[in-house]
Design a protein around this motif. Structure first.
Motif, PDB file in Angstrom:
ATOM      1  N   ILE A 129      38.205  51.831  42.924  1.00 10.70           N
ATOM      2  CA  ILE A 129      39.404  52.211  42.175  1.00 10.70           C
ATOM      3  C   ILE A 129      39.509  53.728  42.062  1.00 10.70           C
ATOM      4  CG2 ILE A 129      40.415  52.164  39.849  1.00 10.70           C
ATOM      5  CD1 ILE A 129      39.614  49.211  39.694  1.00 10.70           C
ATOM      6  N   ALA A 130      38.390  54.402  41.842  1.00  8.86           N
ATOM      7  CA  ALA A 130      38.418  55.868  41.734  1.00  8.86           C
ATOM      8  C   ALA A 130      38.892  56.514  43.031  1.00  8.86           C
ATOM      9  CB  ALA A 130      37.040  56.392  41.354  1.00  8.86           C
TER      10      ALA A 130
ATOM     11  N   SER B  90      43.181  47.616  43.232  1.00  7.08           N
ATOM     12  CA  SER B  90      42.712  46.594  42.290  1.00  7.08           C
ATOM     13  C   SER B  90      41.364  46.094  42.790  1.00  7.08           C
ATOM     14  CB  SER B  90      43.713  45.439  42.177  1.00  7.08           C
ATOM     15  OG  SER B  90      43.864  44.762  43.406  1.00  7.08           O
ATOM     16  N   TRP B  91      40.460  45.904  41.877  1.00  4.31           N
ATOM     17  CA  TRP B  91      39.149  45.351  42.232  1.00  4.31           C
ATOM     18  C   TRP B  91      38.629  44.547  41.055  1.00  4.31           C
ATOM     19  CZ3 TRP B  91      38.083  45.292  47.151  1.00  4.31           C
ATOM     20  CH2 TRP B  91      36.837  44.784  47.569  1.00  4.31           C
ATOM     21  N   TYR B  92      37.576  43.781  41.292  1.00  2.00           N
ATOM     22  CA  TYR B  92      37.140  42.782  40.328  1.00  2.00           C
ATOM     23  C   TYR B  92      35.664  42.931  39.978  1.00  2.00           C
ATOM     24  CZ  TYR B  92      35.186  40.719  44.549  1.00  2.00           C
ATOM     25  OH  TYR B  92      34.485  40.526  45.706  1.00  2.00           O
TER      26      TYR B  92
ATOM     27  N   ALA C 298      46.182  51.278  38.697  1.00  4.54           N
ATOM     28  CA  ALA C 298      45.118  50.441  39.266  1.00  4.54           C
ATOM     29  C   ALA C 298      44.748  49.365  38.250  1.00  4.54           C
ATOM     30  CB  ALA C 298      43.895  51.281  39.617  1.00  4.54           C
ATOM     31  N   VAL C 299      44.101  48.309  38.738  1.00  4.51           N
ATOM     32  CA  VAL C 299      43.709  47.199  37.858  1.00  4.51           C
ATOM     33  C   VAL C 299      42.259  46.816  38.125  1.00  4.51           C
ATOM     34  CG1 VAL C 299      44.131  44.800  37.198  1.00  4.51           C
ATOM     35  CG2 VAL C 299      46.062  46.282  37.761  1.00  4.51           C
ATOM     36  N   LEU C 300      41.466  46.763  37.071  1.00  4.71           N
ATOM     37  CA  LEU C 300      40.153  46.118  37.100  1.00  4.71           C
ATOM     38  C   LEU C 300      40.331  44.751  36.468  1.00  4.71           C
ATOM     39  CD1 LEU C 300      36.974  46.099  37.356  1.00  4.71           C
ATOM     40  CD2 LEU C 300      36.975  46.835  34.956  1.00  4.71           C
TER      41      LEU C 300
ATOM     42  N   ALA D 296      40.311  35.139  45.499  1.00  4.28           N
ATOM     43  CA  ALA D 296      40.681  36.497  45.102  1.00  4.28           C
ATOM     44  C   ALA D 296      39.730  37.521  45.712  1.00  4.28           C
ATOM     45  CB  ALA D 296      40.679  36.614  43.579  1.00  4.28           C
ATOM     46  N   ALA D 297      38.436  37.191  45.744  1.00  5.73           N
ATOM     47  CA  ALA D 297      37.464  38.095  46.358  1.00  5.73           C
ATOM     48  C   ALA D 297      37.737  38.239  47.856  1.00  5.73           C
ATOM     49  CB  ALA D 297      36.048  37.569  46.126  1.00  5.73           C
TER      50      ALA D 297
END
Length: 687
Positions: free
Chosen positions: A525-526, A508-510, A477-479, A238-239
């Motif tokens: 995301i911002a 999307s970020w993790y 967006a998704v965290l 995913a990264a």
């Protein structure tokens, strides 16, 4: 009380007995060092039934031993020719055994002969099952070796050299300003150049970390490591996907070839027929064989015990000495107790989740115990801290099942930890009740030992996206937490958005599990300027993210988090960070703990107060209480003679379980009790 035989040198004992009874019989040594009957007397024709019985028993012992020797674990050094030869030898030994059993049946020792016959037949049947499975297992083992060779060669010959070369070029370009012998102004490097190098460096590092897991998926034979390796790979994949997305968007990039190579490498562990599917199939075959091999060894010991008894009976001697063995019974169940186990996080940034589930379960158990228990038995709970990490979840679960011998597992917290625990749970078909996760991996049609209480994360994200659509929010967006939990929720958001026109995922970020390292995610995301952010994570990193996202955004978006976040804990943490609670939503999968008009909530609040008068009602402990009540309902249904099979008997037909007005529904292919999702605003008391 059962009695366990103390091992005896059976063949030598019988040989001595035949010499004593048969007189003229002589024994030679075979090539295998075992005594064999000489031709000075025809045992089969000897009129003495005692001699015939002992001689038949001797032959049965020897040929049964040959069957066992042919039934060891499958190894990669075996060939198809070996399997054919083994099958022929097994058939020969079984034919001899059948003949000797007929002789034994005519000697007048009917009870012993019957017991020996049953054991020999069971032994033969299990040996055949091992033999039948060998070809498929051998094929999978050899396939695994080929896969490992492919991964190793692809990595060392193609992917790593290309990736390291391009990374080296990028670094040189960055520090030299693109000119041989030149030097860049390091104080004025462009942000885009820095991000490009950072993403590429991160991608190469991720590849280095992921490759060993693919090697493990190819040849690993330990169920203990399967879930942990898969979990680690999914996080790295995913990264890598995020880095590849960023680098692919750079116009005129010369990175295309190396990015495709890296994508193909990660694709080995993704999609249809990937290495992980092969691993789980191979482990299934290996586990089946290991169980059969152990069963064959146990049957051989029982057979030798019976032959030992026969030799003593023929000679009119006392039965051989024995030692006591405690009756196994139902794990976790005694005359006075039914013991459950829980592996959950009790320390770190997610500890409130484990503590809440534990509190709710204990409140339910205390309530039942105060009322006399379950058919006179008291309910107990053994909890082990798994730190919300896969290794400790597996080891803790294995200890609870194997060493503590609990009846079932209840209130597990988290998706990655549940994945790590599943191999131990599924092998023993141990009840796995009320896990604090909505992941799809616990909702397979064939999981008849898993009883979920809550709705799934896909149900929760569908509710969120439906609300956003109705309120005109289109840029989502998704965290997400970078593991199977976060990826499951991210997939749910993508699915819900795909079904709607005019809405899209803009970013999307993790972040990494058990950390609050969310600043990079907030920055990325911002930059996409979303009007809503869905958070798939726990309360501490979620609160940190909201803080830093607000610092970078001109207009605050709506923040929405799935139930795993723990709404009460999130609210507390946001206040500690001096953050507004406005426009922060949480989906809940249980009724509001403040709604005393709900019968189950009223019962929960009373039970919680009785167990711990200082505890505050909140959603997590309410979910734990409902999980405890579900376990109690199933135990009561089973009556005094409780078994795991009875406890789990809710899948053959539609089964409704009423917990003070809360209906949980199970049935064929459905192990999720409730589909209810409640969207709440945390700035209004959870309304």
């Amino acid at each position: 009380m059962k009695m366990k035989r103390i091992a005896h040198p059976v063949i030598a004992v019988i040989a001595a007995a035949i010499l004593t009874i048969g007189g003229g019989l002589v024994f030679d040594s075979t090539a295998q060092g075992q005594p064999s009957l000489s031709a000075s007397a025809n045992v089969q024709g000897d009129a003495n039934p005692d001699v015939q019985a002992l001689a038949a028993a001797l032959s049965i012992s020897r040929h049964a031993g040959k069957l066992v020797a042919l039934s060891g674990p499958t190894t990669v050094v075996m060939t198809k020719e070996d399997l054919i030869k083994s099958a022929a030898k097994i058939a020969d030994h079984k034919a001899v055994l059948a003949a000797q059993l007929e002789i034994l049946a005519e000697t007048g020792y009917g009870e012993r002969a019957g017991a020996i016959t049953r054991l020999v037949n069971d032994l033969g049947s299990n040996v055949e099952l091992i033999q039948q499975g060998r070809s498929s297992l051998l094929s999978e083992l050899l396939k695994g070796i080929r896969n490992r060779q492919h991964v190793s060669l692809t990595s060392t010959i193609e992917v790593v050299p290309a990736a390291e070369t391009i990374l080296d070029d990028e670094f040189y370009h960055l520090v030299s300003g693109g000119h041989d012998g030149g030097s860049a102004d390091l104080d004025n490097l462009a942000t885009d150049d820095l991000l490009r190098y950072a993403h590429l460096k991160n991608l190469v590092t991720t590849l280095d970390l992921a490759t060993p897991t693919l090697l493990g998926a190819s040849t690993q034979d330990n169920p203990a490591l399967a879930g942990q390796l898969h979990e680690f790979f999914d996080g790295r994949a995913a990264a890598a996907e995020r880095d590849i997305e960023y680098l692919s968007e750079i116009e005129g990039s010369e990175l295309e070839d190396v990015l495709q190579l890296i994508q193909r490498m990660f694709a080995l562990g993704q999609g249809d027929n990937n290495l992980w599917d092969g691993l789980y199939h191979r482990l299934g075959l290996l586990t089946t064989e290991r169980i059969l091999v152990a069963k064959v060894a146990n049957l051989q010991q029982q057979l030798l015990d019976e032959i030992d008894n026969l030799a003593a009976e023929v000679q009119g001697l006392p039965q051989p000495p024995t030692m006591p063995e405690v009756e196994a019974g139902v794990p976790g169940v005694t005359d006075s107790e039914i013991k459950f186990g829980q592996s959950a996080v009790l320390t770190g940034p997610s500890k409130a989740l484990g503590e809440g589930m534990q509190l709710g379960i204990l409140a339910a158990f205390h309530e039942a115990n105060q009322a006399g228990g379950i058919h006179g038995r008291q309910l107990t709970l053994k909890t082990i801290n798994d730190y919300y990490e896969t290794f400790f979840a597996f080891s803790g679960t294995s200890r609870l099942i194997g060493q503590d011998r609990v009846f079932g597992l209840i209130g597990s917290v988290g998706t990655p930890t549940a994945r790590a625990a599943l191999p131990s749970v599924e092998i023993g078909h141990v009840p796995f009740v009320g896990a604090f996760t909505g992941a799809q991996l616990l909702r397979r049609d064939d999981q008849t030992n898993v009883l979920n209480v809550r709705a799934s994360y896909h149900d929760e994200t569908e509710t969120m996206v439906d609300y956003l659509e109705k309120t005109g929010k289109t840029r989502v967006a998704v965290l997400y937490q970078n593991d199977s939990f976060g990826l499951d929720g991210l997939e749910g958001v993508k699915k819900a958005l795909h079904e709607r026109d005019g809405m899209r995922l803009v970013a999307s970020w993790y972040y990494i599990r058990n950390t609050t390292a969310v600043k990079a995610a907030a920055y990325r995301i911002a930059n996409a300027e979303p009007d809503a952010v869905i958070i798939i994570g726990s309360y501490a990193p979620a609160a940190e993210f909201i803080k830093y996202a607000r610092l970078r955004l001109m207009d605050d978006p709506i923040f929405m988090a799935v139930s795993f976040v723990g709404s009460s804990a999130l609210k507390v943490r946001l206040k500690e960070l001096d953050q507004s609670l406005a426009d922060v939503y949480v989906t809940e999968v249980v009724p509001l703990p403040s709604d005393e008009s709900s019968e189950v909530v009223a019962e929960y609040r009373a039970a919680l107060s009785e167990y711990d008068s200082e505890a505050e009602p909140e959603a997590i402990s309410l979910e734990g209480y409902i999980a405890g009540r579900l376990a109690i309902a199933r135990l009561q249904e089973c009556g005094p003679d409780v078994t795991r099979e009875c406890f789990l008997n809710v899948f053959s037909e539609s089964t409704s379980i009423d917990i003070d007005g809360l209906q949980l529904q199970y049935g064929p292919g459905d192990n999720q009790g409730s589909d209810q999702v409640f969207l709440t605003r945390i700035d209004s008391g959870g309304e």
